[in-house]
Design a protein around this motif. Structure first.
Motif, PDB file in Angstrom:
ATOM      1  N   UNK A 132       0.214  66.367  49.104  1.00  0.00           N
ATOM      2  CA  UNK A 132      -1.063  66.907  48.636  1.00  0.00           C
ATOM      3  C   UNK A 132      -1.894  67.458  49.788  1.00  0.00           C
ATOM      4  N   UNK A 133      -1.945  66.689  50.878  1.00  0.00           N
ATOM      5  CA  UNK A 133      -2.714  67.123  52.043  1.00  0.00           C
ATOM      6  C   UNK A 133      -2.157  68.415  52.623  1.00  0.00           C
ATOM      7  N   UNK A 134      -0.828  68.497  52.709  1.00  0.00           N
ATOM      8  CA  UNK A 134      -0.202  69.703  53.240  1.00  0.00           C
ATOM      9  C   UNK A 134      -0.477  70.917  52.346  1.00  0.00           C
ATOM     10  N   UNK A 135      -0.431  70.697  51.044  1.00  0.00           N
ATOM     11  CA  UNK A 135      -0.618  71.811  50.112  1.00  0.00           C
ATOM     12  C   UNK A 135      -2.072  72.285  50.067  1.00  0.00           C
ATOM     13  N   UNK A 136      -3.001  71.346  50.102  1.00  0.00           N
ATOM     14  CA  UNK A 136      -4.408  71.696  49.940  1.00  0.00           C
ATOM     15  C   UNK A 136      -5.074  72.148  51.241  1.00  0.00           C
ATOM     16  N   UNK A 137      -4.518  71.696  52.376  1.00  0.00           N
ATOM     17  CA  UNK A 137      -5.168  72.021  53.652  1.00  0.00           C
ATOM     18  C   UNK A 137      -4.201  72.668  54.633  1.00  0.00           C
ATOM     19  N   UNK A 138      -3.221  73.368  54.101  1.00  0.00           N
ATOM     20  CA  UNK A 138      -2.168  73.909  54.958  1.00  0.00           C
ATOM     21  C   UNK A 138      -2.718  74.813  56.050  1.00  0.00           C
ATOM     22  N   UNK A 139      -3.692  75.660  55.698  1.00  0.00           N
ATOM     23  CA  UNK A 139      -4.241  76.601  56.670  1.00  0.00           C
ATOM     24  C   UNK A 139      -5.252  75.962  57.615  1.00  0.00           C
ATOM     25  N   UNK A 140      -5.735  74.778  57.253  1.00  0.00           N
ATOM     26  CA  UNK A 140      -6.748  74.109  58.070  1.00  0.00           C
ATOM     27  C   UNK A 140      -6.133  73.117  59.056  1.00  0.00           C
ATOM     28  N   UNK A 141      -4.948  72.651  58.751  1.00  0.00           N
ATOM     29  CA  UNK A 141      -4.329  71.621  59.587  1.00  0.00           C
ATOM     30  C   UNK A 141      -3.691  72.247  60.820  1.00  0.00           C
ATOM     31  N   UNK A 142      -3.830  71.543  61.927  1.00  0.00           N
ATOM     32  CA  UNK A 142      -3.158  71.989  63.142  1.00  0.00           C
ATOM     33  C   UNK A 142      -1.667  71.711  63.025  1.00  0.00           C
TER      34      UNK A 142
END
Length: 348
Positions: free
Chosen positions: A142-152
């Protein structure tokens, strides 16, 4: 008749979920279908249960996972979710059926009461052991899908490592369950062949590197060690379970030492650690099925060490546990077996 009823039940639940698919996330649908499989496992025989588990997985794929109305899955996270669902559905269905079968037999024979209690313990333990890695996997996805562009890139790597660790933990529980079933039914037969113990131990260390948890695994190759005639699959499981057990129950930065030697007609493997060791009054019980030390941290089903003992005894060997003089515990495995140095083996 049972197959027809179970299939109808799954179809009805699936139609209801599909009708509300705009309001229900497909991961919630997966949990609803999993509950449906569990209900059928409480009512029907093993064949309808397995049909229900497989059918529910296909329905989840076809009607709820993008792209819809096809069995093709393009998203890596969704592929992982789909296969995790199938594994959990099948294991949950079979396990629930086995527990129900044991309960039915126990009504006729008093001695089966203990079996029921053991299976209940297993179910309670595995329910936690299965839920925890599944929750980790779903949360990371879920974290990867929802914040993919925000995560380093580092954060994405850490989440993928968490998924990897959770998958290994889940796989370990399934393997332990299958191995215990083989031991209990008496279907375990050793397939012995010449084995390079140095290579085998290195292979085990490589496979569990992702879950080392800041522990140090100390193993030095003994070039003088002969080849042994062993069941490499069972020996790998023995070493892996003992090392993972040490990683789980010793403090971070503990040292786990593996030593392989040849004495007389025996292959000797010792696995020791620098943890807190075992209470002396509990040592005689640690190889019992489902046994866990009091006041230990959560995790584990109490099957690992009993499986280790069963695999060692399948080789007509023995395993001894004792506390080290300074700190930590030491497992010593003694297996009588043929040994051959490479030059001799080539001439055979």
């Amino acid at each position: 008749m049972q197959c027809l009823i179970s299939i109808t039940f799954v179809l009805i639940v699936s139609i209801i979920c599909f009708f509300f698919s705009n309001h229900i996330d497909y991961r919630i649908t997966a949990l609803i279908l999993l509950m449906t499989v569990s209900v059928t496992a409480m009512l029907f025989d093993i064949i309808p249960i397995l049909i229900t588990a497989i059918l529910s997985g296909l329905i989840l794929n076809f009607f709820f996972i993008q792209p819809l109305f096809t069995f093709h899955i393009t998203n890596t996270e969704d592929i992982l979710l789909f296969f995790m669902y199938l594994i959990i559905a099948l294991v949950s269905a079979v396990l629930t059926y086995k527990i129900r079968e044991a309960e039915n037999k126990a009504r006729d024979k008093e001695e089966k009461e203990k079996t029921i209690q053991l299976y209940d313990t297993l179910l309670n333990s595995l329910s936690h052991e299965l839920r925890t890695p599944i929750a980790t996997i779903i949360g990371a996805i879920d974290t990867l899908k929802e914040n993919k562009n925000k995560l380093s890139e580092n954060n994405q790597t850490e989440l993928l490592e968490e998924i990897d660790k959770a998958s290994i933990r889940l796989n370990r529980q399934v393997e332990n369950l299958l191995n215990m079933s083989r031991l209990e039914t008496g279907t375990l037969k050793t397939k012995q062949d010449w084995c390079d113990l140095n290579e085998l131990i290195y292979a085990v260390i490589e496979k569990i590197a992702v879950v080392k948890n800041e522990h140090t695994i100390d193993f030095v190759t003994d070039e003088q060690l002969p080849l042994f005639k062993l069941d490499t699959g069972l020996i790998e499981e023995i070493i892996r379970n003992l090392v993972l057990n040490a990683i789980q129950y010793t403090p971070k930065k503990s040292v786990i030492k593996i030593v392989a030697t040849h004495q007389s007609e025996n292959c000797i493997i010792t696995i020791s650690d620098t943890g807190h060791g075992f209470p002396e009054n509990e040592i005689e019980f640690v190889f019992d099925k489902f046994y866990r030390l009091p006041n230990t941290k959560t995790g584990g089903s109490g099957l690992g060490l009993s499986i280790v003992k069963g695999f060692v005894e399948a080789h007509n060997g023995s395993i001894l546990l004792k506390n080290n003089t300074n700190s930590g515990a030491c497992f010593t495995i003694t297996i009588p077996t043929e040994a051959s140095y490479l030059n001799y083996l080539k001439n055979e």
